[in-house]
Design a protein around this motif. Structure first.
Motif, PDB file in Angstrom:
ATOM      1  N   LEU A   1       0.835  -1.208   0.000  1.00 56.84           N
ATOM      2  CA  LEU A   1       0.000   0.000   0.000  1.00 56.84           C
ATOM      3  C   LEU A   1       0.870   1.257   0.000  1.00 56.84           C
ATOM      4  CD1 LEU A   1      -2.762  -1.072   2.540  1.00 56.84           C
ATOM      5  CD2 LEU A   1      -3.032  -0.744   0.073  1.00 56.84           C
ATOM      6  N   ARG A   2       1.915   1.257   0.794  1.00 59.44           N
ATOM      7  CA  ARG A   2       2.830   2.415   0.857  1.00 59.44           C
ATOM      8  C   ARG A   2       3.517   2.625  -0.486  1.00 59.44           C
ATOM      9  NH1 ARG A   2       4.055   7.274   2.554  1.00 59.44           N
ATOM     10  NH2 ARG A   2       6.234   7.550   3.052  1.00 59.44           N
ATOM     11  N   LEU A   3       3.950   1.540  -1.109  1.00 58.25           N
ATOM     12  CA  LEU A   3       4.607   1.620  -2.412  1.00 58.25           C
ATOM     13  C   LEU A   3       3.648   2.176  -3.471  1.00 58.25           C
ATOM     14  CD1 LEU A   3       7.237   0.991  -3.913  1.00 58.25           C
ATOM     15  CD2 LEU A   3       6.334  -1.295  -4.337  1.00 58.25           C
ATOM     16  N   ALA A   4       2.388   1.755  -3.420  1.00 58.68           N
ATOM     17  CA  ALA A   4       1.395   2.263  -4.378  1.00 58.68           C
ATOM     18  C   ALA A   4       1.174   3.762  -4.183  1.00 58.68           C
ATOM     19  CB  ALA A   4       0.080   1.506  -4.220  1.00 58.68           C
ATOM     20  N   ARG A   5       1.098   4.220  -2.929  1.00 57.43           N
ATOM     21  CA  ARG A   5       0.926   5.658  -2.666  1.00 57.43           C
ATOM     22  C   ARG A   5       2.125   6.452  -3.160  1.00 57.43           C
ATOM     23  NH1 ARG A   5      -1.587   3.845   2.173  1.00 57.43           N
ATOM     24  NH2 ARG A   5       0.363   3.995   3.303  1.00 57.43           N
ATOM     25  N   LEU A   6       3.320   5.924  -2.937  1.00 59.89           N
ATOM     26  CA  LEU A   6       4.521   6.620  -3.408  1.00 59.89           C
ATOM     27  C   LEU A   6       4.550   6.690  -4.935  1.00 59.89           C
ATOM     28  CD1 LEU A   6       7.204   5.120  -0.999  1.00 59.89           C
ATOM     29  CD2 LEU A   6       6.391   7.495  -1.051  1.00 59.89           C
ATOM     30  N   ALA A   7       4.172   5.602  -5.601  1.00 62.55           N
ATOM     31  CA  ALA A   7       4.153   5.585  -7.059  1.00 62.55           C
ATOM     32  C   ALA A   7       3.132   6.582  -7.603  1.00 62.55           C
ATOM     33  CB  ALA A   7       3.845   4.176  -7.566  1.00 62.55           C
ATOM     34  N   GLU A   8       1.952   6.624  -6.999  1.00 65.11           N
ATOM     35  CA  GLU A   8       0.925   7.575  -7.446  1.00 65.11           C
ATOM     36  C   GLU A   8       1.380   9.019  -7.245  1.00 65.11           C
ATOM     37  OE1 GLU A   8      -2.668   6.548  -5.422  1.00 65.11           O
ATOM     38  OE2 GLU A   8      -2.998   4.776  -6.679  1.00 65.11           O
ATOM     39  N   ALA A   9       2.010   9.293  -6.124  1.00 62.47           N
ATOM     40  CA  ALA A   9       2.493  10.655  -5.859  1.00 62.47           C
ATOM     41  C   ALA A   9       3.560  11.044  -6.872  1.00 62.47           C
ATOM     42  CB  ALA A   9       3.032  10.759  -4.434  1.00 62.47           C
ATOM     43  N   GLU A  10       4.453  10.124  -7.197  1.00 64.00           N
ATOM     44  CA  GLU A  10       5.498  10.409  -8.176  1.00 64.00           C
ATOM     45  C   GLU A  10       4.879  10.686  -9.550  1.00 64.00           C
ATOM     46  OE1 GLU A  10       9.321   8.288 -10.353  1.00 64.00           O
ATOM     47  OE2 GLU A  10       8.351   7.269  -8.680  1.00 64.00           O
TER      48      GLU A  10
ATOM     49  N   PRO B   1       5.035   7.841 -15.966  1.00 66.20           N
ATOM     50  CA  PRO B   1       4.901   6.610 -15.179  1.00 66.20           C
ATOM     51  C   PRO B   1       5.975   6.544 -14.092  1.00 66.20           C
ATOM     52  CG  PRO B   1       4.726   6.121 -17.513  1.00 66.20           C
ATOM     53  CD  PRO B   1       5.148   7.563 -17.398  1.00 66.20           C
ATOM     54  N   SER B   2       5.597   6.046 -12.961  1.00 66.96           N
ATOM     55  CA  SER B   2       6.508   5.967 -11.824  1.00 66.96           C
ATOM     56  C   SER B   2       7.625   4.961 -12.074  1.00 66.96           C
ATOM     57  CB  SER B   2       5.735   5.555 -10.572  1.00 66.96           C
ATOM     58  OG  SER B   2       6.617   5.288  -9.512  1.00 66.96           O
ATOM     59  N   ARG B   3       8.795   5.275 -11.539  1.00 60.38           N
ATOM     60  CA  ARG B   3       9.910   4.331 -11.585  1.00 60.38           C
ATOM     61  C   ARG B   3       9.660   3.157 -10.640  1.00 60.38           C
ATOM     62  NH1 ARG B   3      14.514   7.791  -9.730  1.00 60.38           N
ATOM     63  NH2 ARG B   3      12.802   8.846  -8.713  1.00 60.38           N
ATOM     64  N   LEU B   4       8.720   3.319  -9.713  1.00 54.64           N
ATOM     65  CA  LEU B   4       8.388   2.255  -8.770  1.00 54.64           C
ATOM     66  C   LEU B   4       7.399   1.252  -9.357  1.00 54.64           C
ATOM     67  CD1 LEU B   4       7.880   4.469  -5.603  1.00 54.64           C
ATOM     68  CD2 LEU B   4       9.860   3.056  -6.156  1.00 54.64           C
ATOM     69  N   GLU B   5       6.794   1.580 -10.483  1.00 57.27           N
ATOM     70  CA  GLU B   5       5.751   0.735 -11.068  1.00 57.27           C
ATOM     71  C   GLU B   5       6.225  -0.685 -11.355  1.00 57.27           C
ATOM     72  OE1 GLU B   5       3.437  -1.459 -13.673  1.00 57.27           O
ATOM     73  OE2 GLU B   5       5.306  -0.547 -14.370  1.00 57.27           O
ATOM     74  N   PRO B   6       7.420  -0.894 -11.926  1.00 55.98           N
ATOM     75  CA  PRO B   6       7.841  -2.287 -12.171  1.00 55.98           C
ATOM     76  C   PRO B   6       7.914  -3.127 -10.890  1.00 55.98           C
ATOM     77  CG  PRO B   6       9.210  -0.775 -13.417  1.00 55.98           C
ATOM     78  CD  PRO B   6       8.378   0.062 -12.493  1.00 55.98           C
ATOM     79  N   LEU B   7       8.382  -2.536  -9.803  1.00 56.18           N
ATOM     80  CA  LEU B   7       8.455  -3.257  -8.540  1.00 56.18           C
ATOM     81  C   LEU B   7       7.050  -3.556  -8.022  1.00 56.18           C
ATOM     82  CD1 LEU B   7       9.999  -4.429  -6.150  1.00 56.18           C
ATOM     83  CD2 LEU B   7      10.109  -2.114  -5.204  1.00 56.18           C
TER      84      LEU B   7
END
Length: 65
Positions: free
Chosen positions: A35-44, A51-57
């Protein structure tokens, strides 16, 4: 109760045992980390418009493509 076979006792869910869940602390940590990773990706994505750099993870963790 009597141990006699019948149409009802032959149903696939009779006697079914569900698999055990992950140990609670690990499950809780995994869900909350995702959930935290999804929030960070959306904020980025909102901040950069790309697209977020966190999306692949996140995609690997959730089984997405």
């Amino acid at each position: 109760m009597l141990g006699l076979p019948s149409g009802l006792t032959e149903l696939p869910w009779v006697g079914h045992a569900s698999p055990s869940w992950e140990p609670e602390p690990l499950r809780w940590l995994g869900v909350n980390a995702g959930l935290r990773l999804a929030r960070l990706a959306e904020a980025e994505e909102a901040r950069t418009g790309r697209p977020s750099r966190l999306e692949p993870l996140l995609s690997r963790l959730t089984g997405g493509h």
